[in-house]
Design an enzyme around this catalytic site. Structure first.
Site, short mmCIF file in Angstrom:
data_model
loop_
_atom_site.label_atom_id
_atom_site.label_comp_id
_atom_site.label_asym_id
_atom_site.label_seq_id
_atom_site.Cartn_x
_atom_site.Cartn_y
_atom_site.Cartn_z
CG HIS A 121 -1.88 1.00 1.44
ND1 HIS A 121 -1.58 2.28 1.83
CD2 HIS A 121 -3.22 0.96 1.26
CE1 HIS A 121 -2.71 2.98 1.90
NE2 HIS A 121 -3.71 2.21 1.56
CG ASP A 198 0.84 -2.34 6.36
OD1 ASP A 198 -0.10 -2.52 7.15
OD2 ASP A 198 0.76 -1.65 5.33
CD GLN A 201 -6.61 -4.52 3.98
OE1 GLN A 201 -7.53 -5.32 4.14
NE2 GLN A 201 -6.83 -3.24 3.77
CE LYS A 224 -7.11 -0.70 6.55
NZ LYS A 224 -7.83 -0.08 5.44
CB CYS A 362 -3.73 3.28 -1.55
SG CYS A 362 -4.96 4.53 -1.26
#
Ligand code: 7TS
Length: 404
Positions: A121, A198, A201, A224, A362
């Site tokens: 991203h 990261d 997600q 999220k 993104c």
């Protein structure tokens, strides 16, 4: 198995109509919906305990501080961090990555290398590019294959003693690929590089164990995972967080201040300048409790069924191509239909109450890799159903008939 009927009833927004049709929310990769218990907890905070934290001696401030610290502890347990002070509250993944990238400024020089992957991203690309511009270090990219998997042999070739930090996602937002981060972390450590994962997600679908993974940093956003927007976490190993300088200066992050010199507070406060999103931080704990009550194994199992069902149904549409066919995937499907711009499909099915994301998500380098302007992305959560997938597939078929 999950009681979907009961779960859906806990999310008031899911019974809304959009454009006169029942909402089909398949944009969970962008943000999750919130259960009533989370919405109520925000209201309860402002109704009963709103005060600034870590400041006054007064009772209300103490109550707010205690609730904030209880939440930090919950998050520590959730990700299995060794210490609560390794859990830093931020405004989101973007903030967390910028804090780490800035922290590396004084320790990098020309000749040093920063590795990111082709699957990132923009939030996990741009802060590292900015770091390289500030320091003269070089940004290198771990390539991917046509299925959307990182090529591990290329990663190994890129790693050297020049590599100072590797930044890679746990799960790709655009394609749903689950990266083999345990092995990637281990490999980074063989050359003495730090590694940031990261997890934006990943945390909606699984419970990371940062000690088992042995990552140096693990970052994610609260919004999220059924929590409020403007909340996020930066987990860092104590030794790294002690070593990195703070990202922002201000109140609450200091030990002493004179005009000549300031000394910093201990962790976690060193990285938490200013009044934070107190309600958000507290309620993030509520959201995590909510998800743990459902159980991440149940969530993963159910979402996998949705992924398999939707993949099969979508592939029945002539001319539909899925981007991201990794062996290890989460419940995200990016696709296009030959001859149709993704935006047109997104706009038409929105009229039927169906929310998907269209565009580059993104992650422009991924779109460049496939030589496409963007995709339609349907990302599923544990409160979605097969019936909703049928509604989307039918709407896409009809949109296709209109457009071709
Ligand atoms: N990293 C990944 C892998 C992401 O998916 C996102 C947001 C971010 C970082 C940034 O998170 P933020 O909370 O700081 O904005 N991803 C998406 C998406 O896929 N659609 O909207 C936001």
């Amino acid at each position: 198995m999950l009681d979907i009927h009961k779960i859906r009833a806990e999310f008031p927004i899911l019974s809304q109509k959009i454009n006169g049709k029942p909402l089909v929310y398949f944009d969970n990769g962008a943000t999750s919906q919130k259960p009533q218990i989370v919405i109520d907890a925000i209201s309860k905070y402002y109704t009963e305990i709103n005060a600034n934290i870590h400041r006054g001696v007064h009772t209300l401030s103490q109550m707010a501080t205690d609730a904030y610290e209880v939440s930090r502890k919950k998050i520590q347990q959730h990700i299995n961090a060794k210490h609560a002070h390794e859990v830093i509250f931020t405004s989101g993944t973007t903030h967390s990555i910028n804090a780490v990238a800035n922290g590396f400024t004084s320790s990098l020089k020309a000749g040093d290398e920063v590795l990111v992957s082709a699957l990132e991203h923009h939030s996990n690309i741009v802060p590292w590019q900015m770091l390289c511009e500030r320091t003269g270090a070089t940004l290198k990219v771990i390539p991917m294959n046509q299925d959307g998997e990182l090529i591990q042999s290329e990663y190994e070739k890129l790693l050297s003693t020049n590599t100072k930090i590797v930044a890679v996602n746990h799960i790709s937002n655009a394609l749903g690929t689950i990266n083999p981060i345990a092995e990637m972390i281990q490999k980074a450590h063989t050359v003495g590089a730090a590694i940031l994962i990261d997890g934006a997600q990943a945390v909606p679908h699984l419970k990371p164990d940062v000690q088992k993974l042995d990552c140096d940093f693990y970052v994610f956003s609260g919004h999220k995972i059924c929590g409020p927007t403007g909340t996020g976490i930066l987990y860092g190993k104590e030794a790294w967080l002690n070593k990195l300088p703070p990202y922002q200066g201000g109140g609450e992050m200091i030990a002493t201040v004179t005009f000549e010199k300031t000394t910093y507070a201990d962790l976690p406060h060193k990285f938490e300048a200013g009044t934070p999103n107190i309600a958000g931080g507290i309620v993030l704990g509520t959201a995590i409790d909510y998800l743990n009550n459902i159980g991440f194994e149940n969530i993963a199992e159910y979402e996998h069924l949705l992924l398999e069902y939707a993949t099969q149904k979508l592939l029945e549409i002539d001319g539909l191509k899925i981007f991201g066919t990794a062996k290890q995937k989460t419940s995200v499907i990016s696709f296009n239909i030959e001859g149709i711009h993704p935006y047109d499909i997104g706009t038409i099915i929105d009229k039927k109450g169906i929310a998907v994301r269209t565009g580059h998500h993104c992650a422009q380098p991924i779109m460049d890799f496939y030589k496409i302007p963007g995709t339609i992305r349907a990302s599923f959560a544990f409160y979605n159903t097969k019936e909703e997938i049928d509604i989307m597939v039918d709407a896409i078929q009809k949109a296709k008939a209109m457009l071709i």
